[in-house]
Design a protein around this motif. Structure first.
Motif, short mmCIF file in Angstrom:
data_model
loop_
_atom_site.label_atom_id
_atom_site.label_comp_id
_atom_site.label_asym_id
_atom_site.label_seq_id
_atom_site.Cartn_x
_atom_site.Cartn_y
_atom_site.Cartn_z
N GLN A 242 0.83 -1.21 0.00
CA GLN A 242 0.00 0.00 0.00
C GLN A 242 0.86 1.25 0.00
O GLN A 242 0.56 2.21 -0.72
CB GLN A 242 -0.94 0.00 1.21
N SER A 243 1.93 1.24 0.80
CA SER A 243 2.80 2.42 0.82
C SER A 243 3.52 2.57 -0.53
O SER A 243 3.68 3.68 -1.03
CB SER A 243 3.81 2.34 1.96
N LEU A 244 3.92 1.45 -1.12
CA LEU A 244 4.56 1.49 -2.43
C LEU A 244 3.57 1.99 -3.49
O LEU A 244 3.93 2.81 -4.34
CB LEU A 244 5.08 0.10 -2.78
N LEU A 245 2.33 1.51 -3.41
CA LEU A 245 1.30 1.96 -4.34
C LEU A 245 1.06 3.46 -4.17
O LEU A 245 0.97 4.19 -5.16
CB LEU A 245 0.00 1.18 -4.12
N ALA A 246 0.97 3.90 -2.92
CA ALA A 246 0.78 5.34 -2.68
C ALA A 246 1.96 6.14 -3.22
O ALA A 246 1.77 7.21 -3.81
CB ALA A 246 0.60 5.59 -1.18
N SER A 247 3.16 5.60 -3.03
CA SER A 247 4.36 6.28 -3.55
C SER A 247 4.30 6.37 -5.07
O SER A 247 4.57 7.42 -5.65
CB SER A 247 5.61 5.53 -3.11
N TYR A 248 3.94 5.26 -5.72
CA TYR A 248 3.85 5.27 -7.18
C TYR A 248 2.74 6.19 -7.66
O TYR A 248 2.91 6.89 -8.67
CB TYR A 248 3.64 3.86 -7.73
N GLU A 249 1.62 6.19 -6.95
CA GLU A 249 0.53 7.10 -7.34
C GLU A 249 0.97 8.55 -7.18
O GLU A 249 0.66 9.40 -8.02
CB GLU A 249 -0.71 6.82 -6.51
N ARG A 250 1.70 8.85 -6.10
CA ARG A 250 2.20 10.21 -5.89
C ARG A 250 3.18 10.58 -6.99
O ARG A 250 3.11 11.68 -7.56
CB ARG A 250 2.86 10.30 -4.51
N LYS A 251 4.08 9.65 -7.32
CA LYS A 251 5.03 9.90 -8.39
C LYS A 251 4.32 10.08 -9.72
O LYS A 251 4.70 10.93 -10.52
CB LYS A 251 6.05 8.76 -8.50
N GLN A 252 3.28 9.27 -9.95
CA GLN A 252 2.51 9.41 -11.19
C GLN A 252 1.86 10.78 -11.25
O GLN A 252 1.87 11.43 -12.30
CB GLN A 252 1.45 8.31 -11.30
N ARG A 253 1.28 11.23 -10.13
CA ARG A 253 0.68 12.57 -10.10
C ARG A 253 1.73 13.64 -10.36
O ARG A 253 1.49 14.60 -11.11
CB ARG A 253 -0.03 12.82 -8.77
N GLU A 254 2.91 13.48 -9.75
CA GLU A 254 3.99 14.45 -9.96
C GLU A 254 4.42 14.47 -11.43
O GLU A 254 4.61 15.54 -12.02
CB GLU A 254 5.18 14.12 -9.06
N VAL A 255 4.57 13.27 -12.01
CA VAL A 255 4.97 13.19 -13.41
C VAL A 255 3.88 13.77 -14.31
O VAL A 255 4.17 14.49 -15.27
CB VAL A 255 5.28 11.71 -13.79
N GLN A 256 2.61 13.48 -13.97
CA GLN A 256 1.50 14.04 -14.76
C GLN A 256 1.49 15.56 -14.65
O GLN A 256 1.29 16.26 -15.65
CB GLN A 256 0.16 13.45 -14.27
N ASP A 257 1.69 16.07 -13.42
CA ASP A 257 1.75 17.53 -13.24
C ASP A 257 2.90 18.12 -14.05
O ASP A 257 2.75 19.16 -14.69
CB ASP A 257 1.90 17.89 -11.76
N GLN A 258 4.05 17.45 -14.00
CA GLN A 258 5.21 17.94 -14.75
C GLN A 258 4.92 17.90 -16.25
O GLN A 258 5.26 18.84 -16.98
CB GLN A 258 6.44 17.10 -14.43
N ALA A 259 4.30 16.83 -16.71
CA ALA A 259 3.95 16.74 -18.14
C ALA A 259 2.96 17.84 -18.53
O ALA A 259 3.09 18.45 -19.59
CB ALA A 259 3.36 15.36 -18.45
N ASP A 260 1.99 18.10 -17.65
CA ASP A 260 1.03 19.17 -17.92
C ASP A 260 1.74 20.52 -17.99
O ASP A 260 1.43 21.35 -18.86
CB ASP A 260 -0.06 19.20 -16.85
N ARG A 261 2.69 20.72 -17.06
CA ARG A 261 3.44 21.98 -17.09
C ARG A 261 4.28 22.10 -18.36
O ARG A 261 4.36 23.16 -18.97
CB ARG A 261 4.35 22.09 -15.86
#
Length: 188
Positions: A82-101
């Protein structure tokens, strides 16, 4: 402590048989109920003598401990997942935000480049229009000068002809002097 338990179990078994209630002789080797009772009591005694209930309890406790450790390990693995999944989801959101930027920045850069290109094109068109207007003005001035020069040449030739036919030498000298004086006034 085991012996009283065995004795009590034997007495209870004897007292609870239908043969004892009917009054028949129960303690006979021909009575199958008695033989089964003796085998059962002997089996229980052997189990108690070899401490089988304690061994079974230990085995069950060991099995329960094994199951509990597996459950704890599974719970730990689940929490890690669960913590790994949360970490990957957080990283995915960060990468998505970066891609949007990056996409937004690219759009902004493209818009700015298009605006710059439009301004450059407008300036280039203005320069070319100005150059064309300058060429037209120069051509007009050149044509006007050429027409004026040609008119002057024609007028001078015509005047020369007229003057040479009708004016005397003294009058010519006087006109030349006046022309020189007019040119000097205009040049100064």
């Amino acid at each position: 402590m085991r012996k009283p338990i065995i004795a009590l179990s034997v007495l209870a078994a004897l007292a609870a048989t239908p043969a004892a209630a009917a009054g028949d002789v129960f303690f006979s080797l021909n009575n199958t109920d008695f033989i089964v009772l003796l085998a059962f009591v002997l089996f229980i005694a052997v189990l108690l003598y070899f401490n089988v209930p304690t061994l079974l309890g230990k085995m069950l406790d060991k099995r329960a401990e094994g199951i509990q450790s597996e459950l704890d390990e599974a719970r730990t693995i689940r929490e890690e997942a669960q913590s790994l999944l949360a970490s990957y989801e957080r990283k995915q959101r960060e990468v998505q935000d970066q891609a949007d930027r990056i996409v937004a920045q690219a759009r902004e850069d493209a818009r700015a480049a298009a605006d710059d290109a439009k301004r450059d094109l407008d300036r280039s068109i203005e320069r070319r229009l100005q150059a064309a207007e300058d060429q037209i003005a120069s051509a007009e001035a050149s044509a006007v000068d050429e027409v004026r020069n040609r008119a002057i040449d024609v007028a001078v030739a015509a005047a020369r002809e007229v003057v040479s036919r009708e004016i005397s030498d003294a009058k010519r000298a006087e006109l030349i002097d006046q022309s020189i004086e007019t040119v000097n006034q205009r040049l100064n």
